[in-house]
Design a protein around this motif. Structure first.
Motif, PDB file in Angstrom:
ATOM      1  N   SER A 146       0.832  -1.212   0.000  1.00  0.00           N
ATOM      2  CA  SER A 146       0.000   0.000   0.000  1.00  0.00           C
ATOM      3  C   SER A 146       0.862   1.255   0.000  1.00  0.00           C
TER       4      SER A 146
ATOM      5  N   ALA B  54       1.365   4.169  -2.969  1.00  0.00           N
ATOM      6  CA  ALA B  54       1.169   5.599  -2.756  1.00  0.00           C
ATOM      7  C   ALA B  54       2.407   6.401  -3.159  1.00  0.00           C
TER       8      ALA B  54
ATOM      9  N   ALA C  63      -0.200  11.757  -3.580  1.00  0.00           N
ATOM     10  CA  ALA C  63       0.349  10.572  -2.924  1.00  0.00           C
ATOM     11  C   ALA C  63      -0.124  10.471  -1.474  1.00  0.00           C
TER      12      ALA C  63
ATOM     13  N   ALA D 177      -3.716   9.538  -1.401  1.00  0.00           N
ATOM     14  CA  ALA D 177      -3.882   8.115  -1.713  1.00  0.00           C
ATOM     15  C   ALA D 177      -3.569   7.253  -0.499  1.00  0.00           C
TER      16      ALA D 177
ATOM     17  N   LEU E  79      -6.250   4.828   1.427  1.00  0.00           N
ATOM     18  CA  LEU E  79      -6.050   3.381   1.586  1.00  0.00           C
ATOM     19  C   LEU E  79      -6.222   2.963   3.047  1.00  0.00           C
TER      20      LEU E  79
ATOM     21  N   LYS F 158      -7.735  -1.362  -4.114  1.00  0.00           N
ATOM     22  CA  LYS F 158      -6.657  -0.398  -3.899  1.00  0.00           C
ATOM     23  C   LYS F 158      -6.537   0.560  -5.077  1.00  0.00           C
TER      24      LYS F 158
ATOM     25  N   THR G 189      -7.211   4.507  -4.773  1.00  0.00           N
ATOM     26  CA  THR G 189      -6.084   5.383  -5.106  1.00  0.00           C
ATOM     27  C   THR G 189      -6.461   6.351  -6.216  1.00  0.00           C
TER      28      THR G 189
END
Length: 281
Positions: A23, A27, A233, A236, A240, A268, A272
């Motif tokens: 994860s 990201a 990022a 994201a 998550l 995911k 994202t």
């Protein structure tokens, strides 16, 4: 030749994160290249320390306490040298110089790692100190990487630091819930003060989930203040872990001892992409 060695060490650090946190690795793909490298180099150093205290050193027949002390000394001294034979240490040192990571944050991180070698139960004050050192300072160092080439006003930096600490705390608490069985049964640790020597129940789980949601909300408010290359990022990553939190909320507490909660790959990618759309320049 040195530039080629730098690139090799950066790739080695990236491989560490790809093996341990899919994860987080996903990201970081949405960060600008330089920042992505610095965050991955930071993570790789942290991961090595985690391995020392989480049983890998013991499995190899090595004294974990002595090894952790030595590793902390190497990490703190590394930025003063331009070349290291350890690729992760070399990558870390390059990023530490570039981002001016705070030695006090590094020391706080290792203090929490040292607790893992001797402490099995936590009261509220110990828990807060552990989460600060193990997770919140990592968020603070990530902010240092984000603003290294995109400076922000002091007032904005303070808000970013507050959001980073909240996001780091949320990440850590989610991972504590995901790893309840491993921490208790394999490592002999119970982090949440609400548990002590008893199993989690639905009431305690609901309390912990509410606390995580509050942390995520504080972190979310800081995202628009980040330099543009970092917003997607971080959004994201927050999304998550928000998804993981919802999945934890949806199951009976006892299931946490038998199943490590995760987000399927297709979900995911959806989560994202949705987060990235919110912060597309």
């Amino acid at each position: 030749m040195l530039a080629r060695y730098d690139r090799m060490c950066d790739r080695a650090a990236a491989e560490v994160i790809s093996q341990y946190s899919t994860s987080f690795y996903l990201a970081t793909r949405f960060l600008a290249p330089r920042v992505r490298t610095d965050v991955r180099n930071l993570y790789a150093m942290v991961r090595i320390a985690d391995e020392i205290v989480d049983g890998t050193a013991r499995a190899a027949g090595t004294d974990a306490a002595s090894l952790l002390d030595a590793y902390q000394a190497h990490v703190l001294a590394a930025p003063a040298s331009r070349f290291h034979t350890d690729p992760v240490l070399h990558a870390w040192a390059n990023s530490a110089r570039r981002c001016r990571f705070d030695d006090e944050h590094v020391a706080a991180f290792f203090a929490s790692m040292r607790r893992d070698l001797s402490q099995s139960l936590y009261d509220p004050a110990d828990f807060d100190a552990y989460v600060y050192g193990s997770a919140e300072v990592i968020g603070l160092m990530c902010v240092a990487a984000f603003v290294a080439e995109d400076p922000v006003p002091a007032s904005t930096r303070a808000e970013l630091d507050e959001g980073a600490r909240a996001l780091g705390a949320a990440f850590q608490k989610v991972n504590f819930l995901r790893d309840l069985a491993e921490d208790r049964d394999d490592l002999g640790r119970t982090y949440f003060p609400q548990l002590g020597d008893r199993d989690i129940d639905d009431t305690v789980k609901a309390e912990l989930v509410a606390d995580i949601r509050a942390d995520l909300a504080r972190a979310r408010r800081a995202v628009p203040l980040l330099p543009k290359p970092a917003r997607g990022a971080v959004a994201a990553a927050e999304a998550l872990f928000a998804e993981l939190t919802e999945r934890i909320d949806a199951i009976p507490a006892a299931t946490l001892y038998t199943t490590r909660i995760s987000v399927p790959r297709h979900r995911k990618l959806y989560v994202t992409a949705r987060a990235l759309r919110r912060y597309r320049a």
